[in-house]
Design an enzyme around this catalytic site. Structure first.
Site, mmCIF file in Angstrom:
data_model
loop_
_atom_site.group_PDB
_atom_site.id
_atom_site.type_symbol
_atom_site.label_atom_id
_atom_site.label_comp_id
_atom_site.label_asym_id
_atom_site.label_seq_id
_atom_site.Cartn_x
_atom_site.Cartn_y
_atom_site.Cartn_z
ATOM 1 N N GLY A 28 0.809 -1.221 0.000
ATOM 2 C CA GLY A 28 0.000 0.000 0.000
ATOM 3 C C GLY A 28 0.837 1.263 0.000
ATOM 4 N N ALA A 29 0.221 2.385 0.403
ATOM 5 C CA ALA A 29 0.841 3.714 0.243
ATOM 6 C C ALA A 29 1.294 3.836 -1.218
ATOM 7 C CB ALA A 29 1.993 3.923 1.224
ATOM 8 N N HIS A 31 2.276 4.515 -4.955
ATOM 9 C CA HIS A 31 2.916 5.638 -5.658
ATOM 10 C C HIS A 31 3.104 5.247 -7.126
ATOM 11 C CE1 HIS A 31 6.542 3.217 -5.334
ATOM 12 N NE2 HIS A 31 6.482 3.248 -4.006
ATOM 13 N N GLY A 33 5.544 4.165 -8.735
ATOM 14 C CA GLY A 33 6.232 2.893 -8.962
ATOM 15 C C GLY A 33 5.228 1.749 -9.003
ATOM 16 N N HIS A 34 4.329 1.749 -8.010
ATOM 17 C CA HIS A 34 3.286 0.718 -7.976
ATOM 18 C C HIS A 34 2.405 0.809 -9.225
ATOM 19 C CE1 HIS A 34 3.918 1.329 -3.450
ATOM 20 N NE2 HIS A 34 4.237 0.061 -3.638
ATOM 21 N N GLN A 61 7.622 -9.648 7.633
ATOM 22 C CA GLN A 61 8.828 -9.240 6.923
ATOM 23 C C GLN A 61 9.502 -8.020 7.540
ATOM 24 O OE1 GLN A 61 6.532 -8.526 3.160
ATOM 25 N NE2 GLN A 61 7.951 -6.816 2.906
ATOM 26 N N LYS A 149 13.445 -2.554 -8.371
ATOM 27 C CA LYS A 149 14.042 -1.777 -7.280
ATOM 28 C C LYS A 149 14.430 -2.730 -6.149
ATOM 29 C CE LYS A 149 12.086 0.455 -3.923
ATOM 30 N NZ LYS A 149 12.668 0.749 -2.607
ATOM 31 N N ASP A 150 13.546 -3.709 -5.901
ATOM 32 C CA ASP A 150 13.832 -4.758 -4.917
ATOM 33 C C ASP A 150 14.348 -5.978 -5.676
ATOM 34 O OD1 ASP A 150 12.510 -3.492 -2.350
ATOM 35 O OD2 ASP A 150 11.125 -3.158 -4.001
ATOM 36 N N SER A 186 7.676 4.006 -0.701
ATOM 37 C CA SER A 186 6.751 4.467 0.336
ATOM 38 C C SER A 186 7.518 5.041 1.512
ATOM 39 C CB SER A 186 5.875 3.306 0.813
ATOM 40 O OG SER A 186 5.280 2.663 -0.295
HETATM 41 P P1 AMP Z 1 6.104 -2.343 -1.592
HETATM 42 O O1 AMP Z 1 4.714 -1.794 -1.493
HETATM 43 O O2 AMP Z 1 7.171 -1.344 -1.263
HETATM 44 O O3 AMP Z 1 6.271 -3.673 -0.919
HETATM 45 O O4 AMP Z 1 6.320 -2.629 -3.145
HETATM 46 C C1 AMP Z 1 5.423 -3.407 -3.878
HETATM 47 C C2 AMP Z 1 6.020 -3.684 -5.236
HETATM 48 O O5 AMP Z 1 6.298 -2.450 -5.906
HETATM 49 C C3 AMP Z 1 7.348 -4.443 -5.164
HETATM 50 O O6 AMP Z 1 7.377 -5.407 -6.209
HETATM 51 C C4 AMP Z 1 8.367 -3.350 -5.385
HETATM 52 O O7 AMP Z 1 9.557 -3.825 -5.956
HETATM 53 C C5 AMP Z 1 7.628 -2.452 -6.341
HETATM 54 N N1 AMP Z 1 8.180 -1.088 -6.301
HETATM 55 C C6 AMP Z 1 8.344 -0.305 -5.210
HETATM 56 N N2 AMP Z 1 8.913 0.858 -5.556
HETATM 57 C C7 AMP Z 1 9.135 0.815 -6.897
HETATM 58 C C8 AMP Z 1 9.695 1.708 -7.857
HETATM 59 N N3 AMP Z 1 10.176 2.908 -7.511
HETATM 60 N N4 AMP Z 1 9.736 1.314 -9.153
HETATM 61 C C9 AMP Z 1 9.250 0.092 -9.517
HETATM 62 N N5 AMP Z 1 8.709 -0.785 -8.666
HETATM 63 C C10 AMP Z 1 8.650 -0.439 -7.379
#
Ligand code: AMP
Length: 279
Positions: A28-29, A31, A33-34, A61, A149-150, A186
């Site tokens: 969530g949160a 952005h 990227g998501h 996690q 990114k991850d 996030s």
């Molecule tokens: P998170 O909500 O941070 O767990 O991220 C969820 C998914 O979004 C994961 O697969 C991350 O790798 C991806 N993600 C987060 N930030 C970015 C970004 N800046 N660009 C591309 N994918 C992202």
């Protein structure tokens, strides 16, 4: 968008149809990227397919003492974004349905998980694999999208899908950045003004390393030294790690070869930022 917060309702939904379903797991949160992951999911699913987003801040996690409690939770904004992006299914499970109090089964990847972020965050990837395996079972997607990114997380999920025979295609998505190069996250909203101003140094150091590689520098030590020096110029930065490894197995590399990954994790105050580049 159809919103499910119970496991059985989500499960009933996915087993009542035969649509090609693509999952984007998140915490969530949401952005940009998501959103780029959601759009890639739509491309893969097609107009007749189904795009599912899950939002679950996964306690398993987060290491003890980390930011689980203050992790941003922006339910209604996330819902609105999913609506705007034409997401078909939003899955927001309750914690007590995902984790029984006396849970005793976990999913653990045992080779890639011990390196890079896994060294700094013991148990992190066990938490990630366990929750993603659950989401795969509950939502039965044909494909799932994860961000580069991850990078380590993406590799570990691919390994899990292969080794546990999940019939799910794992799709990697390029990193989305701010104009100044900072990878969207996030966690960026934790940064104070000065930290935010310094944070793009990560990207700058990695680009400089890439330039070094292109102009013939093959020594990992030299490249890592440049990255450390560059990042240390930011007064608020505290390096967790800078490593040049094989992008396949994350074993350290002495020389830059094809498919080398340069990965960094840096604290700005309590906020830990990561970034990487393929050399
Ligand atoms: P998170 O909500 O941070 O767990 O991220 C969820 C998914 O979004 C994961 O697969 C991350 O790798 C991806 N993600 C987060 N930030 C970015 C970004 N800046 N660009 C591309 N994918 C992202």
């Amino acid at each position: 968008v159809r919103i499910f917060s119970s496991v059985s309702a989500a499960n009933n939904h996915v087993h009542s149809g035969t649509k090609h379903r693509v999952l984007v797991p998140t915490m969530g949160a949401l952005h940009k990227g998501h959103i780029s992951l959601v759009r890639l999911a739509r491309e893969n699913a097609g107009g007749n397919g189904e795009v599912a987003v899950s939002i679950f801040v996964n306690p398993l996690q987060f290491e003890p003492g980390s930011d689980f409690d203050k992790y941003p939770r922006t339910e209604s904004a996330d819902e609105e974004l999913c609506r705007e992006e034409g997401v078909d299914v939003l899955f927001r499970p309750k914690e007590n349905e995902i984790y029984a109090v006396n849970r005793s089964v976990f999913v653990e990847e045992t080779a890639l998980s011990n390196r890079l972020c896994g060294k700094s965050r013991p148990g992190h990837f066990r938490g990630v694999c366990t929750v993603v395996a659950k989401l795969f079972h509950i939502l039965a997607p044909h494909a799932a999208v994860f961000g580069e990114k991850d990078f380590q997380q993406l590799a570990i999920i691919r390994r899990m899908a292969r080794d546990l025979n999940f019939p799910i295609e794992i799709i990697g998505a390029p990193t989305v950045r701010e104009a100044d190069g900072l990878a969207l996250s996030s966690r960026n909203q934790y940064l104070d003004t000065e930290e935010r101003a310094q944070a793009p140094i990560l990207r700058a150091a990695l680009l400089k390393a890439s330039e070094q590689g292109r102009s013939g520098e093959l020594s990992s030590a030299k490249i890592v030294e440049q990255v450390r020096t560059t990042i240390s110029n930011a007064s608020r930065a505290r390096i967790d790690y800078v490593e040049l490894v094989s992008a396949d197995d994350f074993q350290p590399r002495k020389k830059v070869e094809r498919n080398s990954l340069l990965a960094v994790a840096v604290f700005f105050g309590k906020t830990r930022l990561i970034d990487n580049i393929l050399l």
